[in-house]
Enzyme design. Structure first.
Site, PDB file in Angstrom:
ATOM      1  N   HIS A  67      44.641  31.773  42.055  1.00  0.00           N
ATOM      2  CA  HIS A  67      43.484  32.661  42.166  1.00  0.00           C
ATOM      3  C   HIS A  67      42.516  32.287  41.048  1.00  0.00           C
ATOM      4  CE1 HIS A  67      41.078  36.256  42.826  1.00  0.00           C
ATOM      5  NE2 HIS A  67      40.994  36.315  41.504  1.00  0.00           N
ATOM      6  N   ASP A 146      44.235  48.583  48.315  1.00  0.00           N
ATOM      7  CA  ASP A 146      43.204  47.887  47.538  1.00  0.00           C
ATOM      8  C   ASP A 146      41.877  47.877  48.288  1.00  0.00           C
ATOM      9  OD1 ASP A 146      42.258  46.190  45.316  1.00  0.00           O
ATOM     10  OD2 ASP A 146      41.995  44.738  46.936  1.00  0.00           O
ATOM     11  N   ARG A 153      35.041  50.852  43.818  1.00  0.00           N
ATOM     12  CA  ARG A 153      34.934  50.531  42.385  1.00  0.00           C
ATOM     13  C   ARG A 153      33.494  50.242  41.994  1.00  0.00           C
ATOM     14  NH1 ARG A 153      39.262  46.373  41.450  1.00  0.00           N
ATOM     15  NH2 ARG A 153      38.030  45.768  39.650  1.00  0.00           N
ATOM     16  N   SER A 168      44.473  44.871  41.652  1.00  0.00           N
ATOM     17  CA  SER A 168      43.769  44.445  42.854  1.00  0.00           C
ATOM     18  C   SER A 168      44.124  42.994  43.207  1.00  0.00           C
ATOM     19  CB  SER A 168      42.262  44.598  42.616  1.00  0.00           C
ATOM     20  OG  SER A 168      41.524  44.013  43.643  1.00  0.00           O
ATOM     21  N   LYS A 172      47.553  41.598  46.080  1.00  0.00           N
ATOM     22  CA  LYS A 172      47.305  40.787  47.280  1.00  0.00           C
ATOM     23  C   LYS A 172      48.061  39.459  47.205  1.00  0.00           C
ATOM     24  CE  LYS A 172      43.011  41.662  46.576  1.00  0.00           C
ATOM     25  NZ  LYS A 172      41.617  41.996  46.418  1.00  0.00           N
TER      26      LYS A 172
END
Ligand code: URA
Length: 423
Positions: A67, A146, A153, A168, A172
């Site tokens: 990520h 999420d 948010r 968050s 995932k």
């Protein structure tokens, strides 16, 4: 925080049974007071369990992902997923659409005609079992809690909370059933985290929570000042990615793919050390096997086989590239010292390469090709960047672009992007 209450709250969020005002108040409280590392693990676990979780019966130790917190010209996933699949790993990558100053991985892939990012968890598993990788858009089947919290948010001004970002992102990734995860936490003027201190704080939180959920995890803190590689913009970044997958392309981009890929190969015990991992990623980029996986991924995700073949041979024959182009010219001679990525990204965003709100439609062929890179010699009057647009830029924008390069008399050492590793 009471664990049972937290579980019930997240389950209610996932089922959309919670009052919006209650969810907003909860987010604001977490943002203001923080929560403990143990509570962040519990929160992430509950968010992960709020939807489907991919399961891998065969060789689960080969399931990996990465990520990135996002940067200008950050196109790594497009090359990394097929390169790792070509090395024998399994990459069920979930990625996002961009809502900041750049497009996201999904926006880039959707510039390929026919590419379908809307996969169900079962389709993701099937494609990965068959070819080794897929890249799908985050959806409500995975970590649905999420989905709601992330959406509010923005309005509750709780985006920049470390435990909320951690939960968050990691929920995932954990729902992909991963064994190993590499995080690229970007730091600098064109990153979400502007300072090394803040980037390390976020990295530590994400690594601790991923480890707490049983995932091998490493964060690479990398510099995000100058744009990554040569192409910026959605279809433009696919063009550069195909070049890298053909063994060509800009070394800056290739180095980041090698950095992230080699770490995952080592964490999965495919290689015994980083050097061997680097050599393996270089090999699959140079011998065409990563490109072949990319082509297979396109076909398995809806691209017509002939279009996928042409895309991999000659990306410009398939991808949109605007006919409207302006050359940005150097005002004087010297060496390229820096390029202000954020200025480039903000202008491209206004022209449709990024979004201001989730409903905005991306214009895929808007962006830049950088012709002169950090440390290179440049003459006054020479073009250092091409700007591709669909609506005529204002004079003030062209001026801003001209001023976004710094040219110095002294040659600048080409800095490594990697600042440090957090494990
Ligand atoms: N991406 C996410 O999915 N969540 C965040 O909080 C930030 C980036």
């Amino acid at each position: 925080m009471d664990k049972i209450l937290l579980s019930r709250f997240i389950a209610a969020v996932a089922a959309r049974e919670v009052e919006l005002s209650a969810a907003e108040s909860w987010l604001k409280a977490v943002h203001m007071y923080g929560i403990s590392p143990q509570d962040t693990i519990t929160l992430t676990n509950e968010m992960m369990n709020s939807g489907s979780i991919l399961t891998w019966e065969e060789q689960p130790h080969l399931v990996v992902d990465k990520h990135s917190t996002g940067g200008v010209g950050d196109k790594m996933s497009l090359m990394l997923a097929p390169a790792l699949a070509a090395c024998g790993l399994k990459v069920p990558m979930l990625a996002g659409r961009g809502l900041g100053h750049t497009g996201g991985t999904i926006d880039k892939l959707e510039s390929i005609p026919g590419f379908n990012c809307n996969l169900t968890p079962q389709q993701m598993q099937d494609i990965v079992q068959k070819i080794g990788c897929c890249i799908a858009a985050q959806n409500d089947a995975i970590a649905p809690a999420d989905g709601l919290l992330y959406a509010i948010r923005d309005v509750t001004q709780t985006i920049d909370s470390i435990p909320l970002i951690t939960a968050s992102i990691i929920s995932k990734k954990a729902a992909e059933g991963l064994h190993s995860l590499v995080l690229d936490v970007k730091c600098g003027t064109a990153a979400f985290m502007k300072t090394e201190h803040d980037a390390i704080e976020l990295a530590k939180s994400m690594v601790d929570v991923a480890s707490g959920l049983g995932i091998k995890c490493q964060a690479q803190i990398t510099l995000m000042e100058n744009p990554i590689g040569s192409h910026i913009g959605n279809s433009l970044e696919v063009i550069e990615s195909v070049e890298i997958l053909k063994g060509n392309g800009h070394p800056d981009t290739k180095k980041l793919v090698v950095l992230q890929g080699s770490a995952l190969l080592l964490m999965s015990n495919i290689v015994q050390n980083l050097n061997a991992g680097e050599a393996m990623i270089e090999r699959v980029l140079n011998d065409g096997s990563a490109l072949k996986k990319f082509c297979e991924m396109c076909v398995h995700q809806g691209v017509d086989a002939e279009i996928a073949r042409r895309l991999c041979k000659d990306p410009l024959s398939v991808l949109p590239l605007s006919n409207n182009k302006i050359e940005i010219i150097a005002q004087h001679s010297g060496y390229v010292h820096s390029i202000d990525s954020m200025a480039l990204a903000e202008i491209a965003r206004r022209h449709g390469a990024g979004r201001f709100s989730i409903e905005d439609i991306i214009i895929p062929d808007v962006g830049y090709i950088i012709k002169k890179h950090i440390g290179e010699k440049i003459e006054g009057g020479q073009c250092w960047m091409e700007f591709y647009f669909s609506q005529q830029p204002k004079d003030s924008e062209i001026k801003q672009l001209s001023q976004s390069i710094t040219i110095s008399k002294l040659i600048r050492d080409n800095q490594s992007r990697l600042i440090t590793v957090v494990e």
